[in-house]
Enzyme design. Sequence first.
Site, PDB file in Angstrom:
ATOM      1  N   ASP A  50       0.824  -1.211   0.000  1.00  0.00           N
ATOM      2  CA  ASP A  50       0.000   0.000   0.000  1.00  0.00           C
ATOM      3  C   ASP A  50       0.861   1.265   0.000  1.00  0.00           C
ATOM      4  O   ASP A  50       2.022   1.244   0.420  1.00  0.00           O
ATOM      5  CB  ASP A  50      -0.888   0.040   1.247  1.00  0.00           C
ATOM      6  CG  ASP A  50      -2.074  -0.895   1.167  1.00  0.00           C
ATOM      7  OD1 ASP A  50      -2.145  -1.707   0.220  1.00  0.00           O
ATOM      8  OD2 ASP A  50      -2.934  -0.826   2.073  1.00  0.00           O
ATOM      9  N   HIS A 101      -6.081   2.963  -4.392  1.00  0.00           N
ATOM     10  CA  HIS A 101      -5.967   3.250  -2.957  1.00  0.00           C
ATOM     11  C   HIS A 101      -6.384   4.692  -2.679  1.00  0.00           C
ATOM     12  O   HIS A 101      -5.912   5.293  -1.707  1.00  0.00           O
ATOM     13  CB  HIS A 101      -4.533   2.997  -2.496  1.00  0.00           C
ATOM     14  CG  HIS A 101      -4.395   2.747  -1.018  1.00  0.00           C
ATOM     15  ND1 HIS A 101      -5.266   1.966  -0.295  1.00  0.00           N
ATOM     16  CD2 HIS A 101      -3.466   3.176  -0.111  1.00  0.00           C
ATOM     17  CE1 HIS A 101      -4.891   1.927   0.971  1.00  0.00           C
ATOM     18  NE2 HIS A 101      -3.801   2.659   1.108  1.00  0.00           N
ATOM     19  N   HIS A 105      -5.779   9.463   0.035  1.00  0.00           N
ATOM     20  CA  HIS A 105      -5.656   8.616   1.222  1.00  0.00           C
ATOM     21  C   HIS A 105      -6.438   9.151   2.422  1.00  0.00           C
ATOM     22  O   HIS A 105      -5.932   9.214   3.543  1.00  0.00           O
ATOM     23  CB  HIS A 105      -4.180   8.437   1.596  1.00  0.00           C
ATOM     24  CG  HIS A 105      -3.914   7.212   2.439  1.00  0.00           C
ATOM     25  ND1 HIS A 105      -4.120   7.180   3.806  1.00  0.00           N
ATOM     26  CD2 HIS A 105      -3.455   5.977   2.113  1.00  0.00           C
ATOM     27  CE1 HIS A 105      -3.783   5.991   4.277  1.00  0.00           C
ATOM     28  NE2 HIS A 105      -3.385   5.243   3.266  1.00  0.00           N
ATOM     29  N   HIS A 195       3.718  -2.317   3.177  1.00  0.00           N
ATOM     30  CA  HIS A 195       3.732  -0.951   2.649  1.00  0.00           C
ATOM     31  C   HIS A 195       5.080  -0.663   1.992  1.00  0.00           C
ATOM     32  O   HIS A 195       6.126  -0.838   2.626  1.00  0.00           O
ATOM     33  CB  HIS A 195       3.497   0.073   3.759  1.00  0.00           C
ATOM     34  CG  HIS A 195       2.121   0.037   4.347  1.00  0.00           C
ATOM     35  ND1 HIS A 195       1.720  -0.953   5.217  1.00  0.00           N
ATOM     36  CD2 HIS A 195       1.052   0.859   4.160  1.00  0.00           C
ATOM     37  CE1 HIS A 195       0.458  -0.732   5.556  1.00  0.00           C
ATOM     38  NE2 HIS A 195       0.032   0.348   4.936  1.00  0.00           N
TER      39      HIS A 195
END
Length: 240
Positions: A50, A101, A105, A195
């Site tokens: 991510d 995503h 964010h 991540h």
Amino acid sequence: MTINPAWFGAGGLCAAGGLFAWGAVAAGSQIFGPTLRRLDDASRMAITFDDGPNPTVTPGVLKLLDRYNVTATFFLIGQRVRAFPGLAREIAERGHAIGNHTETHPSLVFLSSGRIAQELQRCDDAIVEATGKKPRWMRPPFGYRSPLLDGIVRRHGGAGVAMWNVAARDWRTHSPEPVIQRLRRARGGDIVLLHDGDHRVSEGKRRHVVTALEYWLPRWRDAGIQFVNLDEVPLKTQAG
């Protein structure tokens, strides 16, 4: 003893609030719509990243994945894709899946349907412009879902919301040892959350993630685990 009826109302509100919180933030919850959180094949694992692309870490992740012939899924932030389109293109050209995503964010829990749709569309637009391909899966920032999210994702043309069932919690440390320890429970059938980026800064410190993968990839391979990206998961065989 006199029972105040208001107590029942307060108890109901607390229960409803707890149920909403579980549905919004628990990775395994299906209350706000079905999510992909496991594979139905115990011989395979899906590694996901991510918050990228991140020019200080993502290239190293890609080289490491190439070394072990591993395909993975990268859930990219639209703003980062706009900043580093060549890196997003490289991810796709190396055969990895790219997911949505969101653009900026945000936590989606209390956003309006219009704002959620805008976040998804702008991220899609950035990814399509950089790679020529629209993302199939969407992952909500922080894993926080709105009751509106599943319907918006599907109306938007996505396959659905992709979560995980093993998290390395690599955002809590810059040391590889805790990440290595948390990944000990990863097995075939798991979707693993890592991540390569940091949503707060464009060049986040995630080298410890690469080090942890350098430890685990050969061990998982030697254990007979095969790796898939989420674009390879048939919709009809998703495990909840």
